[in-house]
Design an enzyme around this catalytic site. Structure first.
Site, PDB file in Angstrom:
ATOM      1  N   TYR A   1      41.856  38.980  43.827  1.00 33.41           N
ATOM      2  CA  TYR A   1      42.602  38.818  44.678  1.00 33.41           C
ATOM      3  C   TYR A   1      41.019  37.601  45.384  1.00 33.41           C
ATOM      4  CZ  TYR A   1      41.784  38.271  50.415  1.00 33.41           C
ATOM      5  OH  TYR A   1      41.283  38.135  51.190  1.00 33.41           O
TER       6      TYR A   1
ATOM      7  N   THR B   1      37.738  33.906  52.730  1.00 38.08           N
ATOM      8  CA  THR B   1      37.878  35.291  53.172  1.00 38.08           C
ATOM      9  C   THR B   1      36.165  35.537  53.164  1.00 38.08           C
ATOM     10  OG1 THR B   1      37.470  38.053  52.053  1.00 38.08           O
ATOM     11  CG2 THR B   1      38.349  35.757  51.112  1.00 38.08           C
ATOM     12  N   ASP B   2      35.198  36.455  52.756  1.00 36.09           N
ATOM     13  CA  ASP B   2      33.840  36.789  52.473  1.00 36.09           C
ATOM     14  C   ASP B   2      33.774  37.025  51.193  1.00 36.09           C
ATOM     15  OD1 ASP B   2      34.551  39.076  53.080  1.00 36.09           O
ATOM     16  OD2 ASP B   2      32.505  39.729  54.735  1.00 36.09           O
ATOM     17  N   GLU B   3      34.820  37.580  50.933  1.00 32.68           N
ATOM     18  CA  GLU B   3      34.457  38.459  49.444  1.00 32.68           C
ATOM     19  C   GLU B   3      35.099  37.227  48.056  1.00 32.68           C
ATOM     20  OE1 GLU B   3      37.802  41.465  48.923  1.00 32.68           O
ATOM     21  OE2 GLU B   3      38.066  41.147  51.158  1.00 32.68           O
TER      22      GLU B   3
ATOM     23  N   VAL C   1      39.552  58.388  50.365  1.00 38.08           N
ATOM     24  CA  VAL C   1      38.162  57.510  50.828  1.00 38.08           C
ATOM     25  C   VAL C   1      37.638  57.843  49.418  1.00 38.08           C
ATOM     26  CG1 VAL C   1      35.579  58.073  51.171  1.00 38.08           C
ATOM     27  CG2 VAL C   1      37.329  58.398  52.515  1.00 38.08           C
ATOM     28  N   TYR C   2      38.012  56.562  48.714  1.00 38.20           N
ATOM     29  CA  TYR C   2      37.131  55.782  47.600  1.00 38.20           C
ATOM     30  C   TYR C   2      35.628  56.348  47.248  1.00 38.20           C
ATOM     31  CZ  TYR C   2      41.483  52.711  47.736  1.00 38.20           C
ATOM     32  OH  TYR C   2      42.552  52.347  47.895  1.00 38.20           O
TER      33      TYR C   2
ATOM     34  N   LYS D   1      41.208  33.091  46.320  1.00 43.15           N
ATOM     35  CA  LYS D   1      40.526  33.261  47.129  1.00 43.15           C
ATOM     36  C   LYS D   1      39.520  31.973  46.297  1.00 43.15           C
ATOM     37  CE  LYS D   1      41.784  33.767  51.408  1.00 43.15           C
ATOM     38  NZ  LYS D   1      43.117  33.470  51.514  1.00 43.15           N
TER      39      LYS D   1
END
Ligand code: NAD
Ligand code: TYD
Length: 340
Positions: free
Chosen positions: A153, A125-127, A209-210, A157
């Site tokens: 998370y 993932t790009d995260e 919405v955070y 990854k």
């Protein structure tokens, strides 16, 4: 060609299986999935009778089960989608993320070494790159951007990515890694922003919405991600990382408003709630490498992809109603009940 696809009962893995079975009629696809809360056999219903497809319920951390499957199926390739994938859950309880995402990856690669393999592909993932500031729109993640994770998370990854590269360097395992931006499309579990918003809006429920909704994600239609992985496992260089993303940056609040408009719902449903801890501000991929080496470009424009996605949720109510009425309801109450 025999390919083991792990996590194939989840969102992206299932879309990948559909893509591969349709495109390669002489390939055999074996799906290995633990069927966690995020894995649904109903997702794979349409391929269950396909003679080129088989399903095995197993945990990627279960060495005995994984070795037995490799012994039996003698896979040429493994594409690993299996993971705990939701950032909010990882903040609530990191340990299962470390177990599945890191230990599970190592078990799969040990099996690849033991039984021999043409390619092990890690879906990342790009995260893993952390986030970018909102006031620097000139910055993008390249494959050389240092890993700098924010959540349990993304840390799990990134750890798995390092292990994959170590197995290549140390043992000579034929690996590749793809790091993709946020996906959307059919079979997306309704705990993630886009399907959660669609499902809640259809029930006239609040759309959480955070923070201020200003966080930016780089959205890619899931089919485009699957096509990119198909290219990488066949033509990508061994030992390489490929970023995947479509230059489609959007603020969360704008996504939610688009969905309201497509469903004819009032924006009054939008409810600002407490921000996510450690919330990444902006993700943005530079896909120059995969474009230059493999000719990949995203094909689905966001305006078309989001319309197709909304239509899919309208036409496949049973799939998500079964999910929303089950164990997921307890998760929702826990996460959003006191968020205010
Ligand atoms: P998902 O949560 O929808 O599906 C995960 C699947 O893995 C489920 O079917 C689940 O049952 C299975 N699984 C979980 N633990 C397992 C275990 N121990 N053994 C076997 N199977 C197990 O996830 P997704 O959104 O489809 O993501 C798939 C992969 O793509 C993940 O590795 C994720 O990190 C990566 N990714 C996702 C996105 C995104 O936007 N969703 C973007 C980039 C990368
Ligand atoms: P999500 O779909 O969980 O993906 P990720 O965290 O992997 O990017 O969230 C996408 C963005 O939407 C993220 O900035 C968090 C935000 N978000 C909300 O504002 N409300 C929600 O209810 C959810 C689930 C996410």
């Amino acid at each position: 060609m025999n390919i083991i696809v792990t996590g194939g009962a989840g969102f992206i893995g299932s879309n990948f299986i559909f893509h591969m079975l349709a495109k390669y009629p002489d390939y055999r696809i074996i799906c290995l999935d633990k069927l966690t809360y995020a894995g649904n056999l109903s997702t794979l219903e349409c391929v269950m009778d396909n003679p080129n497809f088989s399903f095995v319920k197993a945990d990627i951390c279960d060495r005995e089960a994984v070795y037995a499957l490799f012994e039996r199926e003698k896979p040429d390739m493994v594409v690993n989608f299996a993971a705990e994938s939701h950032v909010d859950r990882s903040i609530d309880n990191p340990s299962i993320f470390l177990h599945t995402n890191i230990i599970g990856t190592s078990v799969l690669m040990d099996a690849c070494l033991k039984y021999g393999i043409e390619r092990y592909h890690q879906v990342s993932t790009d995260e893993v790159y952390g986030d970018l500031p909102l006031d620097r729109p000139d910055l993008f993640f390249t494959e050389e951007t240092p890993l700098h994770t924010s959540s349990p998370y993304s840390s799990s990854k990134a750890s798995a990515d390092l292990l994959v590269l170590a197995y290549h360097r140390t043992y000579g395992l034929n690996v590749s890694i793809s790091r993709c931006s946020n996906n959307y499309g059919p079979y997306h579990f309704p705990e993630k922003l886009i399907p959660l918003t669609i499902v809640n809006a259809l029930a006239n429920k609040a759309l959480p919405v955070y923070g201020k909704g200003e966080n930016v994600r780089d959205w890619l239609y899931v089919e485009d991600h699957c096509k990119a992985i198909d290219l990488i496992i066949h033509k990508g260089r061994v030992g390489e990382v490929y970023n995947i993303g479509g230059h489609n940056e959007m603020k969360n609040i704008d996504i939610v408003k688009i969905i309201c408009r497509l469903l004819g719902k009032s924006e009054d449903l939008i409810t600002y709630v407490a921000d996510r801890k450690g919330h990444d501000m902006r993700y943005a991929i530079d896909p120059a490498k995969i474009h230059a080496e493999l000719g990949w470009l995203p094909e689905t424009k966001f305006a078309d992809g989001i319309r197709k996605t909304v239509d899919w949720y309208l036409n496949n109510r049973k799939w998500w109603e079964d999910i929303v009425s089950g164990e997921y309801r307890d998760y929702y109450d826990k996460m959003y009940g006191n968020r205010g």
